[in-house]
Design a protein around this motif. Structure first.
Motif, PDB file in Angstrom:
ATOM      1  N   ILE A   1       0.871  -1.500  -0.168  1.00 52.62           N
ATOM      2  CA  ILE A   1       0.055   0.041  -0.017  1.00 52.62           C
ATOM      3  C   ILE A   1       0.802   1.195   0.189  1.00 52.62           C
ATOM      4  O   ILE A   1       0.707   1.966  -0.695  1.00 52.62           O
ATOM      5  N   ASN A   2       1.797   0.930   1.109  1.00 53.13           N
ATOM      6  CA  ASN A   2       2.851   2.690   1.601  1.00 53.13           C
ATOM      7  C   ASN A   2       3.520   2.625  -0.529  1.00 53.13           C
ATOM      8  O   ASN A   2       3.374   4.160  -0.875  1.00 53.13           O
ATOM      9  N   ASN A   3       4.052   1.214  -1.524  1.00 51.44           N
ATOM     10  CA  ASN A   3       4.808   1.389  -2.355  1.00 51.44           C
ATOM     11  C   ASN A   3       3.455   2.193  -3.394  1.00 51.44           C
ATOM     12  O   ASN A   3       4.577   2.444  -5.050  1.00 51.44           O
ATOM     13  N   ALA A   4       2.235   1.388  -2.758  1.00 52.17           N
ATOM     14  CA  ALA A   4       1.287   2.426  -4.850  1.00 52.17           C
ATOM     15  C   ALA A   4       1.459   3.735  -4.059  1.00 52.17           C
ATOM     16  O   ALA A   4       0.357   4.010  -4.856  1.00 52.17           O
ATOM     17  N   LYS A   5       1.916   4.920  -3.366  1.00 63.60           N
ATOM     18  CA  LYS A   5       1.465   5.974  -3.251  1.00 63.60           C
ATOM     19  C   LYS A   5       0.345   6.319  -1.593  1.00 63.60           C
ATOM     20  O   LYS A   5       0.003   7.602  -2.414  1.00 63.60           O
TER      21      LYS A   5
ATOM     22  N   PHE B   1      -1.004   7.971   4.607  1.00 66.93           N
ATOM     23  CA  PHE B   1      -1.381   7.461   5.726  1.00 66.93           C
ATOM     24  C   PHE B   1      -2.633   7.397   6.130  1.00 66.93           C
ATOM     25  O   PHE B   1      -3.496   7.048   6.701  1.00 66.93           O
ATOM     26  N   THR B   2      -2.940   9.299   5.826  1.00 65.60           N
ATOM     27  CA  THR B   2      -4.453   9.283   6.368  1.00 65.60           C
ATOM     28  C   THR B   2      -5.145   8.696   5.242  1.00 65.60           C
ATOM     29  O   THR B   2      -6.290   8.390   5.532  1.00 65.60           O
ATOM     30  N   ARG B   3      -4.924   8.862   3.777  1.00 70.13           N
ATOM     31  CA  ARG B   3      -6.298   7.498   3.212  1.00 70.13           C
ATOM     32  C   ARG B   3      -5.932   6.326   3.762  1.00 70.13           C
ATOM     33  O   ARG B   3      -7.754   6.213   3.275  1.00 70.13           O
ATOM     34  N   PHE B   4      -5.161   5.180   4.298  1.00 75.52           N
ATOM     35  CA  PHE B   4      -5.122   4.043   4.991  1.00 75.52           C
ATOM     36  C   PHE B   4      -6.340   4.888   6.111  1.00 75.52           C
ATOM     37  O   PHE B   4      -6.475   3.285   5.963  1.00 75.52           O
TER      38      PHE B   4
END
Length: 351
Positions: free
Chosen positions: A79-83, A86-89
């Protein structure tokens, strides 16, 4: 949400088992007490109360378990690599927290008080016995302001037979006493909501003279009931929020000195559900990063913070009930403290 429900289904049976072990002797003492009555009047309402109480804890544990599983499966790295920020997460977590918060608010303000009324009535009858009956039976040296100009005083009142002794009622015009009614005995009649005064004396004060009237018995009405004489925090738990709010406002007009115990209960019904958002941020920030030791470390940290939150919540309730303090500030103090922790963890997690 499934993990949240599973956590509740684990916690509630544990609470029931502990409670049964503690109260089984009380149940067996009453031969007329049936199994259906125990389940319907007590444990049904027991489940409602503790389900609502455990909601923030269950949410906190569920978020840690779910997020730790994502982290251990390296899905968060993808998920992080997909840019994805953290807020959207956090969006899906906040949707779940919002649903639970709304449910908890409805239960706290309306469902749980009515349920607690039935449960406490059962406890008073079959569990607490004479100890609680004695606590609410006698009221001593009680004064009450009925209106801006009317005050009453009762030396002693028995709530069991609705009879009191050494009663007086005073009517003022500003600071000048205009009439004073005293009686040796006062008895409340539930049927027509009247009070019977025995050996009464009424004194009317004028500029040049006083008039005194007396008699053996007289029936009259006052703007209070025997329930208004019992100012106990336990009663606030049995009132829906609209009734509790009206009770607090009426009591303030009547000059009741310390209503902080009622205000603490009223404010707590909103502060505890709102804590779901704070605990969600903390749980995600603790569990989203893969740790050596896996889920166990995250759960250990989470349980430690949760127990500290509960401890701080209980301390703030006790301090908020003391006369002369601001109960709103004390009730929200745990949320303010853990809110600062949540902000710090959120900002750190964004990096």
């Amino acid at each position: 949400m499934v993990t949240f429900l599973f956590t509740l289904l684990v916690l509630i049976p544990i609470a029931i088992a502990i409670d049964i072990a503690e109260k089984i002797d009380n149940f067996l003492e009453h031969a007329d007490l049936s199994f259906y009555q125990i389940v319907d009047e007590y444990y049904k309402n027991f489940i409602i109360y503790y389900t609502n109480t455990f909601m923030p804890l269950a949410l906190f544990i569920a978020v840690i378990l779910f997020t730790s599983k994502l982290s251990n499966n390296t899905e968060i790295i993808a998920i992080n690599n997909a840019k994805v920020s953290f807020t959207r997460f956090l969006y899906p977590y906040f949707i779940g927290a919002t649903l639970i918060t709304i449910l908890s608010l409805v239960m706290n303000h309306f469902v749980v008080p009515q349920s607690s009324s039935t449960r406490k009535k059962f406890e008073k009858e079959y569990i607490n016995g004479n100890r609680q009956k004695h606590e609410f039976k006698y009221i001593n040296d009680f004064s009450l302001q009925l209106t801006d100009s009317t005050y009453i005083f009762i030396r002693n009142y028995n709530t069991e037979n609705n009879r009191g002794y050494d009663f007086s009622s005073e009517l003022y015009d500003g600071i000048e006493l205009k009439t004073k009614l005293v009686a040796d005995n006062i008895k409340y009649n539930k049927k027509d909501s009247t009070f019977r005064l025995q050996n009464w004396r009424l004194r009317k004060i004028y500029d040049q003279r006083d008039s005194i009237f007396l008699g053996d018995k007289i029936d009259t009405v006052f703007n209070f009931t025997p329930r208004d004489l019992i100012y106990k925090s336990a009663l606030s738990q049995e009132m829906p929020s609209d009734e509790l709010y009206k009770f607090i406002k009426v009591s303030e007009k009547r000059g009741v000195k310390n209503l902080n115990a009622y205000l603490v209960e009223f404010y707590k019904r909103t502060s505890l559900p709102i804590a779901s958002y704070i605990l969600t941020i903390i749980a995600v920030a603790l569990a989203f990063r893969k740790r050596r030791g896996g889920t166990g470390v995250n759960l250990a940290i989470g349980f430690g913070m949760m127990f500290f939150y509960v401890f701080l919540l209980k301390v703030s309730e006790v301090l908020g009930g003391v006369a002369g303090v601001n109960p709103l500030l004390y009730v929200w103090m745990p949320n303010f403290f853990f809110g600062c922790i949540a902000i710090y963890l959120y900002l750190n997690a964004r990096k």
